[in-house]
Design a protein around this motif. Structure first.
Motif, PDB file in Angstrom:
ATOM      1  N   GLY A   1      -4.427 -11.865  16.580  1.00  0.00           N
ATOM      2  CA  GLY A   1      -3.680 -12.233  18.320  1.00  0.00           C
ATOM      3  C   GLY A   1      -3.473 -12.594  19.027  1.00  0.00           C
ATOM      4  O   GLY A   1      -2.700 -12.753  20.502  1.00  0.00           O
ATOM      5  N   LEU A   2      -3.729 -13.815  18.437  1.00  0.00           N
ATOM      6  CA  LEU A   2      -2.947 -15.337  19.775  1.00  0.00           C
ATOM      7  C   LEU A   2      -1.854 -15.741  19.872  1.00  0.00           C
ATOM      8  O   LEU A   2      -1.356 -15.684  19.230  1.00  0.00           O
ATOM      9  CB  LEU A   2      -3.883 -16.267  19.161  1.00  0.00           C
ATOM     10  CG  LEU A   2      -5.652 -15.831  18.315  1.00  0.00           C
ATOM     11  CD1 LEU A   2      -6.024 -17.210  17.861  1.00  0.00           C
ATOM     12  CD2 LEU A   2      -6.767 -15.414  20.160  1.00  0.00           C
ATOM     13  N   ASN A   3      -1.997 -16.685  21.651  1.00  0.00           N
ATOM     14  CA  ASN A   3      -0.721 -17.236  21.756  1.00  0.00           C
ATOM     15  C   ASN A   3      -1.095 -18.445  21.899  1.00  0.00           C
ATOM     16  O   ASN A   3      -2.534 -18.456  22.516  1.00  0.00           O
ATOM     17  CB  ASN A   3      -0.079 -16.388  22.686  1.00  0.00           C
ATOM     18  CG  ASN A   3      -0.223 -16.326  23.547  1.00  0.00           C
ATOM     19  OD1 ASN A   3      -1.319 -16.544  24.157  1.00  0.00           O
ATOM     20  ND2 ASN A   3      -0.273 -14.686  24.065  1.00  0.00           N
ATOM     21  N   ALA A   4      -0.396 -19.271  22.405  1.00  0.00           N
ATOM     22  CA  ALA A   4      -0.854 -20.485  23.162  1.00  0.00           C
ATOM     23  C   ALA A   4      -1.906 -20.355  24.588  1.00  0.00           C
ATOM     24  O   ALA A   4      -2.874 -21.302  24.652  1.00  0.00           O
ATOM     25  CB  ALA A   4       0.497 -21.262  23.432  1.00  0.00           C
ATOM     26  N   ASP A   5      -1.056 -19.324  24.964  1.00  0.00           N
ATOM     27  CA  ASP A   5      -1.992 -19.069  26.120  1.00  0.00           C
ATOM     28  C   ASP A   5      -2.674 -18.382  26.100  1.00  0.00           C
ATOM     29  O   ASP A   5      -3.980 -19.137  27.109  1.00  0.00           O
ATOM     30  CB  ASP A   5      -1.130 -17.628  27.252  1.00  0.00           C
ATOM     31  CG  ASP A   5      -1.885 -17.913  28.922  1.00  0.00           C
ATOM     32  OD1 ASP A   5      -1.941 -18.941  29.264  1.00  0.00           O
ATOM     33  OD2 ASP A   5      -2.069 -16.424  28.585  1.00  0.00           O
ATOM     34  N   ILE A   6      -3.276 -17.659  25.097  1.00  0.00           N
ATOM     35  CA  ILE A   6      -5.263 -17.438  24.905  1.00  0.00           C
ATOM     36  C   ILE A   6      -5.852 -18.067  24.459  1.00  0.00           C
ATOM     37  O   ILE A   6      -7.409 -18.267  25.033  1.00  0.00           O
ATOM     38  CB  ILE A   6      -5.180 -16.020  23.807  1.00  0.00           C
ATOM     39  CG1 ILE A   6      -4.590 -14.981  24.526  1.00  0.00           C
ATOM     40  CG2 ILE A   6      -5.861 -15.798  23.523  1.00  0.00           C
ATOM     41  CD1 ILE A   6      -3.755 -13.473  23.780  1.00  0.00           C
ATOM     42  N   ILE A   7      -4.971 -19.527  23.604  1.00  0.00           N
ATOM     43  CA  ILE A   7      -5.774 -20.249  22.880  1.00  0.00           C
ATOM     44  C   ILE A   7      -6.821 -20.750  23.833  1.00  0.00           C
ATOM     45  O   ILE A   7      -7.115 -21.474  24.586  1.00  0.00           O
ATOM     46  CB  ILE A   7      -5.530 -20.830  22.292  1.00  0.00           C
ATOM     47  CG1 ILE A   7      -4.755 -19.981  20.804  1.00  0.00           C
ATOM     48  CG2 ILE A   7      -5.942 -22.430  21.209  1.00  0.00           C
ATOM     49  CD1 ILE A   7      -4.214 -20.568  19.670  1.00  0.00           C
ATOM     50  N   ASP A   8      -5.743 -20.920  25.312  1.00  0.00           N
ATOM     51  CA  ASP A   8      -5.996 -22.463  26.315  1.00  0.00           C
ATOM     52  C   ASP A   8      -6.933 -21.977  27.221  1.00  0.00           C
ATOM     53  O   ASP A   8      -8.116 -22.608  27.839  1.00  0.00           O
ATOM     54  CB  ASP A   8      -4.442 -22.637  27.286  1.00  0.00           C
ATOM     55  CG  ASP A   8      -5.321 -23.670  28.066  1.00  0.00           C
ATOM     56  OD1 ASP A   8      -4.979 -24.916  27.425  1.00  0.00           O
ATOM     57  OD2 ASP A   8      -3.991 -23.421  29.093  1.00  0.00           O
ATOM     58  N   LYS A   9      -6.990 -20.411  27.646  1.00  0.00           N
ATOM     59  CA  LYS A   9      -7.816 -19.996  28.540  1.00  0.00           C
ATOM     60  C   LYS A   9      -9.434 -19.725  27.540  1.00  0.00           C
ATOM     61  O   LYS A   9     -10.320 -20.472  28.495  1.00  0.00           O
ATOM     62  CB  LYS A   9      -7.187 -17.883  28.473  1.00  0.00           C
ATOM     63  CG  LYS A   9      -6.158 -18.094  29.454  1.00  0.00           C
ATOM     64  CD  LYS A   9      -5.922 -17.115  29.425  1.00  0.00           C
ATOM     65  CE  LYS A   9      -4.998 -16.812  30.631  1.00  0.00           C
ATOM     66  NZ  LYS A   9      -4.299 -15.354  31.230  1.00  0.00           N
ATOM     67  N   ILE A  10      -8.927 -19.410  26.036  1.00  0.00           N
ATOM     68  CA  ILE A  10     -10.850 -19.570  25.210  1.00  0.00           C
ATOM     69  C   ILE A  10     -11.084 -20.767  25.639  1.00  0.00           C
ATOM     70  O   ILE A  10     -12.243 -21.447  25.388  1.00  0.00           O
ATOM     71  CB  ILE A  10     -10.441 -19.008  23.798  1.00  0.00           C
ATOM     72  CG1 ILE A  10      -9.964 -17.529  24.143  1.00  0.00           C
ATOM     73  CG2 ILE A  10     -11.700 -19.626  22.603  1.00  0.00           C
ATOM     74  CD1 ILE A  10      -9.513 -17.555  22.074  1.00  0.00           C
ATOM     75  N   ARG A  11     -10.148 -22.188  25.136  1.00  0.00           N
ATOM     76  CA  ARG A  11     -10.363 -23.421  25.182  1.00  0.00           C
ATOM     77  C   ARG A  11     -11.604 -23.602  26.769  1.00  0.00           C
ATOM     78  O   ARG A  11     -12.382 -23.916  26.556  1.00  0.00           O
ATOM     79  CB  ARG A  11      -9.731 -24.697  25.211  1.00  0.00           C
ATOM     80  CG  ARG A  11      -9.053 -24.670  23.650  1.00  0.00           C
ATOM     81  CD  ARG A  11      -8.054 -25.342  23.216  1.00  0.00           C
ATOM     82  NE  ARG A  11      -7.230 -25.707  22.034  1.00  0.00           N
ATOM     83  CZ  ARG A  11      -5.883 -25.794  22.268  1.00  0.00           C
ATOM     84  NH1 ARG A  11      -5.627 -25.767  23.447  1.00  0.00           N
ATOM     85  NH2 ARG A  11      -5.578 -25.922  20.574  1.00  0.00           N
ATOM     86  N   LYS A  12     -10.310 -23.469  27.775  1.00  0.00           N
ATOM     87  CA  LYS A  12     -11.239 -23.466  29.045  1.00  0.00           C
ATOM     88  C   LYS A  12     -11.984 -22.397  29.247  1.00  0.00           C
ATOM     89  O   LYS A  12     -13.591 -23.663  29.866  1.00  0.00           O
ATOM     90  CB  LYS A  12      -9.980 -23.206  30.033  1.00  0.00           C
ATOM     91  CG  LYS A  12      -8.628 -23.885  30.371  1.00  0.00           C
ATOM     92  CD  LYS A  12      -7.838 -23.723  31.032  1.00  0.00           C
ATOM     93  CE  LYS A  12      -6.243 -23.974  31.088  1.00  0.00           C
ATOM     94  NZ  LYS A  12      -5.938 -24.494  32.042  1.00  0.00           N
ATOM     95  N   ALA A  13     -12.455 -21.569  29.115  1.00  0.00           N
ATOM     96  CA  ALA A  13     -13.547 -20.358  28.920  1.00  0.00           C
ATOM     97  C   ALA A  13     -14.959 -21.839  28.300  1.00  0.00           C
ATOM     98  O   ALA A  13     -15.825 -21.473  28.918  1.00  0.00           O
ATOM     99  CB  ALA A  13     -13.726 -19.304  29.014  1.00  0.00           C
ATOM    100  N   ALA A  14     -14.797 -21.999  27.311  1.00  0.00           N
ATOM    101  CA  ALA A  14     -15.701 -22.506  26.732  1.00  0.00           C
ATOM    102  C   ALA A  14     -16.285 -23.806  27.262  1.00  0.00           C
ATOM    103  O   ALA A  14     -16.887 -24.386  27.361  1.00  0.00           O
ATOM    104  CB  ALA A  14     -15.338 -23.004  25.155  1.00  0.00           C
ATOM    105  N   GLU A  15     -14.773 -25.010  27.489  1.00  0.00           N
ATOM    106  CA  GLU A  15     -15.682 -25.893  28.439  1.00  0.00           C
ATOM    107  C   GLU A  15     -16.283 -25.254  29.506  1.00  0.00           C
ATOM    108  O   GLU A  15     -17.010 -26.177  29.648  1.00  0.00           O
ATOM    109  CB  GLU A  15     -14.521 -26.749  28.703  1.00  0.00           C
ATOM    110  CG  GLU A  15     -13.400 -27.026  27.993  1.00  0.00           C
ATOM    111  CD  GLU A  15     -12.278 -27.689  28.357  1.00  0.00           C
ATOM    112  OE1 GLU A  15     -11.992 -27.493  29.239  1.00  0.00           O
ATOM    113  OE2 GLU A  15     -11.317 -27.877  27.629  1.00  0.00           O
TER     114      GLU A  15
END
Length: 81
Positions: free
Chosen positions: A55-69
């Motif tokens: 259930g991913l989209n570009a916004d969710i992927i971006d948020k996951i990347r930022k959270a990991a950083e």
């Protein structure tokens, strides 16, 4: 949209093993591991499976990347690195 480096981050976020992600996306565990290790590219078909099944989209992927950083930065700050 998805990069090989994203897979372990996304798996960690959803608390998935390579086996579980493979099962969810109807892939082999070894294929998921090969993508994560840079031995196989993420094809459009595989990317679509992962995005659809989680259930991913570009916004969710971006948020996951930022959270990991942010998480990695916090670990470095706490450990004085």
């Amino acid at each position: 949209m998805l990069k090989a480096d994203d897979l372990p981050i996304i798996r960690d976020f959803y608390n998935l093993t390579t086996n579980r992600l493979a099962d969810i996306c109807n892939l082999s565990q070894s294929y998921v591991a090969m993508i994560e290790n840079g031995h196989r590219p993420i094809t459009i078909n595989v990317e679509r499976r992962i995005i659809d099944q989680l259930g991913l989209n570009a916004d969710i992927i971006d948020k996951i990347r930022k959270a990991a950083e942010e998480y990695e930065k916090l670990k470095r700050d706490i450990n004085g690195i």
